[in-house]
Design a protein around this motif. Structure first.
Motif, mmCIF file in Angstrom:
data_model
loop_
_atom_site.group_PDB
_atom_site.id
_atom_site.type_symbol
_atom_site.label_atom_id
_atom_site.label_comp_id
_atom_site.label_asym_id
_atom_site.label_seq_id
_atom_site.Cartn_x
_atom_site.Cartn_y
_atom_site.Cartn_z
ATOM 1 N N ILE A 1 45.014 50.562 46.661
ATOM 2 C CA ILE A 1 45.228 49.109 46.681
ATOM 3 C C ILE A 1 44.039 48.448 46.001
ATOM 4 C CG2 ILE A 1 45.442 47.078 48.173
ATOM 5 C CD1 ILE A 1 46.916 48.767 50.194
ATOM 6 N N GLU A 2 44.345 47.536 45.110
ATOM 7 C CA GLU A 2 43.293 46.741 44.462
ATOM 8 C C GLU A 2 43.497 45.284 44.855
ATOM 9 O OE1 GLU A 2 41.768 48.852 40.379
ATOM 10 O OE2 GLU A 2 43.451 47.500 40.264
ATOM 11 N N ILE A 3 42.395 44.624 45.115
ATOM 12 C CA ILE A 3 42.483 43.209 45.501
ATOM 13 C C ILE A 3 41.482 42.394 44.697
ATOM 14 C CG2 ILE A 3 42.570 41.593 47.434
ATOM 15 C CD1 ILE A 3 42.603 43.877 49.380
ATOM 16 N N PHE A 4 41.946 41.280 44.201
ATOM 17 C CA PHE A 4 41.058 40.280 43.600
ATOM 18 C C PHE A 4 41.775 38.941 43.648
ATOM 19 C CE2 PHE A 4 42.803 39.587 39.225
ATOM 20 C CZ PHE A 4 43.788 40.567 39.211
ATOM 21 N N HIS B 1 47.768 38.159 47.751
ATOM 22 C CA HIS B 1 48.546 39.356 47.441
ATOM 23 C C HIS B 1 47.748 40.419 46.691
ATOM 24 C CE1 HIS B 1 51.379 35.945 47.919
ATOM 25 N NE2 HIS B 1 52.053 36.845 48.626
ATOM 26 N N PRO B 2 47.818 41.657 47.186
ATOM 27 C CA PRO B 2 47.108 42.756 46.523
ATOM 28 C C PRO B 2 47.974 43.438 45.463
ATOM 29 C CG PRO B 2 48.079 43.551 48.546
ATOM 30 C CD PRO B 2 48.516 42.112 48.412
ATOM 31 N N ASP B 3 47.360 44.268 44.631
ATOM 32 C CA ASP B 3 48.104 45.155 43.740
ATOM 33 C C ASP B 3 48.301 46.470 44.495
ATOM 34 O OD1 ASP B 3 47.770 43.130 41.942
ATOM 35 O OD2 ASP B 3 46.588 44.280 40.496
ATOM 36 N N LEU B 4 49.545 46.889 44.618
ATOM 37 C CA LEU B 4 49.869 48.101 45.384
ATOM 38 C C LEU B 4 50.245 49.237 44.443
ATOM 39 C CD1 LEU B 4 52.138 46.437 48.123
ATOM 40 C CD2 LEU B 4 49.671 46.870 48.203
ATOM 41 N N HIS B 5 49.659 50.405 44.647
ATOM 42 C CA HIS B 5 49.951 51.556 43.784
ATOM 43 C C HIS B 5 50.315 52.764 44.631
ATOM 44 C CE1 HIS B 5 47.842 49.539 40.359
ATOM 45 N NE2 HIS B 5 47.173 49.003 41.341
ATOM 46 N N LEU B 6 51.360 53.472 44.211
ATOM 47 C CA LEU B 6 51.749 54.724 44.856
ATOM 48 C C LEU B 6 52.134 55.700 43.749
ATOM 49 C CD1 LEU B 6 54.382 55.068 47.770
ATOM 50 C CD2 LEU B 6 53.508 56.903 46.379
ATOM 51 N N GLU B 7 51.372 56.762 43.608
ATOM 52 C CA GLU B 7 51.652 57.757 42.560
ATOM 53 C C GLU B 7 51.601 59.139 43.173
ATOM 54 O OE1 GLU B 7 49.329 57.652 38.983
ATOM 55 O OE2 GLU B 7 49.962 55.609 38.509
ATOM 56 N N PHE C 1 52.971 50.015 52.758
ATOM 57 C CA PHE C 1 53.108 48.875 51.842
ATOM 58 C C PHE C 1 53.881 47.734 52.495
ATOM 59 C CE2 PHE C 1 52.679 51.308 47.534
ATOM 60 C CZ PHE C 1 51.320 51.401 47.742
ATOM 61 N N ASP C 2 54.894 48.099 53.274
ATOM 62 C CA ASP C 2 55.690 47.072 53.952
ATOM 63 C C ASP C 2 54.809 46.258 54.911
ATOM 64 O OD1 ASP C 2 58.438 46.019 54.382
ATOM 65 O OD2 ASP C 2 57.984 46.600 56.436
#
Ligand SMILES: C[C@H](O)[C@H](O)[C@H]1CNC2=NC(N)=NC(=O)C2=N1
Length: 120
Positions: free
Chosen positions: A90-93, A77-83, A64-65
């Motif tokens: 990662i989602e991008i739009f 900028h993307p949406d970053l997810h860590l679960e 992510f860094d």
């Protein structure tokens, strides 16, 4: 719209987008995604997403860094997810147009250049 190779995309820089650009049609987006392994359309063709199972939590954070550095440099900028401690997606739009622009594919191509330690 002709699809571009990942190499071509990764050489480009995201352009500031404040709207006024037509989002990619799902068909054009699908063609472009054929060049970007692992990325798929979500949200009715309005976003792209890729999933990774990384080796451990810190690998995810370091990934992510690196992504954040690229996103800041390109101002996209993307949406970053860590679960679940190592499941990353990662989602991008393009927020400004509520859909996909070339910037999203450029960012995806640059993210794919980051080496990431996947789960063995
Ligand atoms: C001018 C500049 O391009 C905008 O403020 C940026 C910042 N980062 C952004 N990121 C994404 N994903 N979509 C946007 O519309 C967006 N807008």
């Amino acid at each position: 719209m002709a699809a571009q190779s990942t190499t071509e995309l990764a050489k480009k820089k995201c352009q500031p987008c404040e709207g006024g650009v037509e989002p990619y049609a799902a068909r054009d987006a699908e063609q472009q995604l054929a060049q970007l392994p692992g990325w798929r359309l979500t949200h009715d063709g309005q976003r792209i997403r890729k999933d990774w199972n990384v080796k451990n939590f810190m690998v995810g954070i370091k990934f992510f860094d690196e992504v954040a550095r690229i996103a800041e440099a390109d101002q996209h900028h993307p949406d970053l997810h860590l679960e679940g401690y190592r499941r990353v997606w990662i989602e991008i739009f393009t927020h400004a147009i509520g859909g996909l622009s070339e910037n999203d594919f450029i960012l995806a191509a640059k993210i794919d250049q980051i080496p990431v330690d996947a789960k063995k």
